[in-house]
Write a protein that holds these residues in place. Structure first.
Motif, mmCIF file in Angstrom:
data_model
loop_
_atom_site.group_PDB
_atom_site.id
_atom_site.type_symbol
_atom_site.label_atom_id
_atom_site.label_comp_id
_atom_site.label_asym_id
_atom_site.label_seq_id
_atom_site.Cartn_x
_atom_site.Cartn_y
_atom_site.Cartn_z
ATOM 1 N N VAL A 100 -35.554 -3.344 12.287
ATOM 2 C CA VAL A 100 -35.477 -4.073 12.234
ATOM 3 C C VAL A 100 -34.231 -4.763 10.484
ATOM 4 O O VAL A 100 -33.882 -3.164 10.879
ATOM 5 N N PRO A 101 -33.290 -5.459 10.829
ATOM 6 C CA PRO A 101 -32.790 -5.100 9.775
ATOM 7 C C PRO A 101 -32.195 -5.076 8.362
ATOM 8 O O PRO A 101 -33.883 -5.128 8.815
ATOM 9 N N THR A 102 -31.812 -4.074 7.696
ATOM 10 C CA THR A 102 -31.688 -3.247 6.444
ATOM 11 C C THR A 102 -30.358 -3.589 5.788
ATOM 12 O O THR A 102 -29.483 -3.908 6.339
ATOM 13 N N TRP A 103 -31.107 -3.112 4.937
ATOM 14 C CA TRP A 103 -29.461 -2.849 4.016
ATOM 15 C C TRP A 103 -29.138 -1.525 3.225
ATOM 16 O O TRP A 103 -30.003 -1.228 2.666
ATOM 17 N N ASN A 104 -28.515 -1.036 3.471
ATOM 18 C CA ASN A 104 -27.939 0.645 2.759
ATOM 19 C C ASN A 104 -27.529 0.435 1.802
ATOM 20 O O ASN A 104 -25.908 -0.133 1.769
ATOM 21 N N TYR A 105 -27.517 1.484 0.958
ATOM 22 C CA TYR A 105 -26.309 1.258 -0.956
ATOM 23 C C TYR A 105 -26.907 2.235 -1.388
ATOM 24 O O TYR A 105 -27.639 2.895 -1.319
ATOM 25 N N LEU A 106 -25.879 2.646 -1.866
ATOM 26 C CA LEU A 106 -25.808 3.723 -3.384
ATOM 27 C C LEU A 106 -25.601 2.945 -4.599
ATOM 28 O O LEU A 106 -25.078 2.009 -5.175
ATOM 29 N N VAL A 107 -26.640 3.502 -5.279
ATOM 30 C CA VAL A 107 -27.345 2.507 -6.841
ATOM 31 C C VAL A 107 -27.848 3.376 -7.467
ATOM 32 O O VAL A 107 -28.998 4.505 -7.042
ATOM 33 N N VAL A 108 -27.513 3.844 -9.098
ATOM 34 C CA VAL A 108 -28.498 4.323 -10.195
ATOM 35 C C VAL A 108 -29.057 2.870 -11.341
ATOM 36 O O VAL A 108 -27.838 2.317 -11.564
ATOM 37 N N HIS A 109 -30.227 3.379 -11.714
ATOM 38 C CA HIS A 109 -30.747 2.602 -12.224
ATOM 39 C C HIS A 109 -30.642 3.366 -13.533
ATOM 40 O O HIS A 109 -31.829 3.919 -13.353
ATOM 41 N N ALA A 110 -30.665 3.070 -15.145
ATOM 42 C CA ALA A 110 -30.635 4.364 -15.871
ATOM 43 C C ALA A 110 -31.589 3.680 -16.864
ATOM 44 O O ALA A 110 -30.693 1.821 -17.478
ATOM 45 N N HIS A 111 -32.446 3.913 -17.481
ATOM 46 C CA HIS A 111 -33.369 3.156 -18.136
ATOM 47 C C HIS A 111 -33.179 3.834 -19.487
ATOM 48 O O HIS A 111 -32.748 4.635 -19.747
ATOM 49 N N GLY A 112 -32.845 3.103 -20.074
ATOM 50 C CA GLY A 112 -33.303 3.475 -22.293
ATOM 51 C C GLY A 112 -33.408 2.818 -23.057
ATOM 52 O O GLY A 112 -33.440 1.433 -22.596
ATOM 53 N N ARG A 113 -32.804 2.791 -24.132
ATOM 54 C CA ARG A 113 -33.296 2.062 -25.393
ATOM 55 C C ARG A 113 -32.098 1.971 -25.709
ATOM 56 O O ARG A 113 -31.036 3.709 -26.681
ATOM 57 N N ILE A 114 -31.265 0.993 -26.637
ATOM 58 C CA ILE A 114 -30.022 0.593 -26.591
ATOM 59 C C ILE A 114 -29.775 1.030 -28.040
ATOM 60 O O ILE A 114 -30.368 1.066 -29.358
ATOM 61 N N THR A 115 -28.943 1.798 -29.359
ATOM 62 C CA THR A 115 -27.711 1.567 -29.740
ATOM 63 C C THR A 115 -27.338 1.200 -30.027
ATOM 64 O O THR A 115 -26.065 0.640 -29.657
ATOM 65 N N VAL A 116 -26.784 -0.175 -31.122
ATOM 66 C CA VAL A 116 -25.818 -0.469 -31.506
ATOM 67 C C VAL A 116 -24.946 0.009 -32.755
ATOM 68 O O VAL A 116 -25.662 -0.345 -33.851
ATOM 69 N N ARG A 117 -24.282 -0.258 -32.561
ATOM 70 C CA ARG A 117 -23.592 0.544 -33.624
ATOM 71 C C ARG A 117 -21.810 -0.388 -34.159
ATOM 72 O O ARG A 117 -21.044 -0.868 -33.073
ATOM 73 N N ASP A 118 -21.374 -0.486 -35.138
ATOM 74 C CA ASP A 118 -20.661 -1.530 -35.454
ATOM 75 C C ASP A 118 -19.806 -1.113 -36.904
ATOM 76 O O ASP A 118 -18.512 -1.927 -36.966
ATOM 77 N N ASP A 119 -19.828 0.067 -36.816
ATOM 78 C CA ASP A 119 -19.129 0.261 -37.837
ATOM 79 C C ASP A 119 -17.632 0.505 -37.696
ATOM 80 O O ASP A 119 -17.203 1.638 -35.969
ATOM 81 N N GLU A 120 -16.219 0.614 -37.981
ATOM 82 C CA GLU A 120 -15.297 0.652 -37.190
ATOM 83 C C GLU A 120 -14.666 1.681 -36.604
ATOM 84 O O GLU A 120 -14.135 1.890 -35.530
#
Length: 152
Positions: A100-120
């Motif tokens: 059957v047809p398919t699709w090959n690909y290179l991908v990374v899924h990076a899971h994590g927790r976000i940190t927001v930094r707003d200091d200049e």
């Protein structure tokens, strides 16, 4: 993400290399019952933690930094090459007609927790680091918003 076992890449350094070679990631967030995806260049700091830390900068007008909370779970997707695979390319297709047809690909899924930094200070250092990284291969690279040739 479904990954057939024969396509899995268990070597962490191979995955981190892909991130460094293809730093435009898709930051996927979920807040207020809605998913959002932002295409953002990232810098991978391998020296932090056992998996490294991804750093990025978003424009102040991009609301994503206000819509997420520190510690929210996020996903960042890094894509490299991809290609359609026709069943006609398999010699056995012509004999057994089971491919059957398919699709090959290179991908990374990076899971994590976000940190927001707003200091200049942090923001300026992060923008300078990202600029330096992405301008390094350019003739007359920009440094902190100015041309390196001395035009200030």
């Amino acid at each position: 993400m479904y990954v057939p076992p024969h396509f899995a890449v268990p070597d962490r350094n191979t995955l981190l290399d892909l991130i460094e070679r293809h730093p435009l990631g898709i930051l996927v967030t979920h807040s207020k019952g809605t998913f959002d995806a932002n295409h953002i260049p990232f810098e991978l700091d391998r020296s932090k933690g056992d998996k490294g830390v991804l750093n990025c900068h978003v424009a102040r007008k991009n609301r994503v930094w206000e819509e997420v909370a520190n510690g929210d779970e996020v996903l960042v997707i890094f894509r490299a090459a991809d290609a359609y695979i026709s069943p006609n390319w398999y010699p056995s297709k012509h004999e057994f007609h089971k491919q059957v047809p398919t699709w090959n690909y290179l991908v990374v899924h990076a899971h994590g927790r976000i940190t927001v930094r707003d200091d200049e200070r942090h923001v300026r250092r992060n923008v300078a680091k990202l600029t330096h990284m992405h301008e390094a291969s350019q003739p007359g690279p920009v440094e902190d918003g100015r041309r390196a040739e001395g035009l200030h």
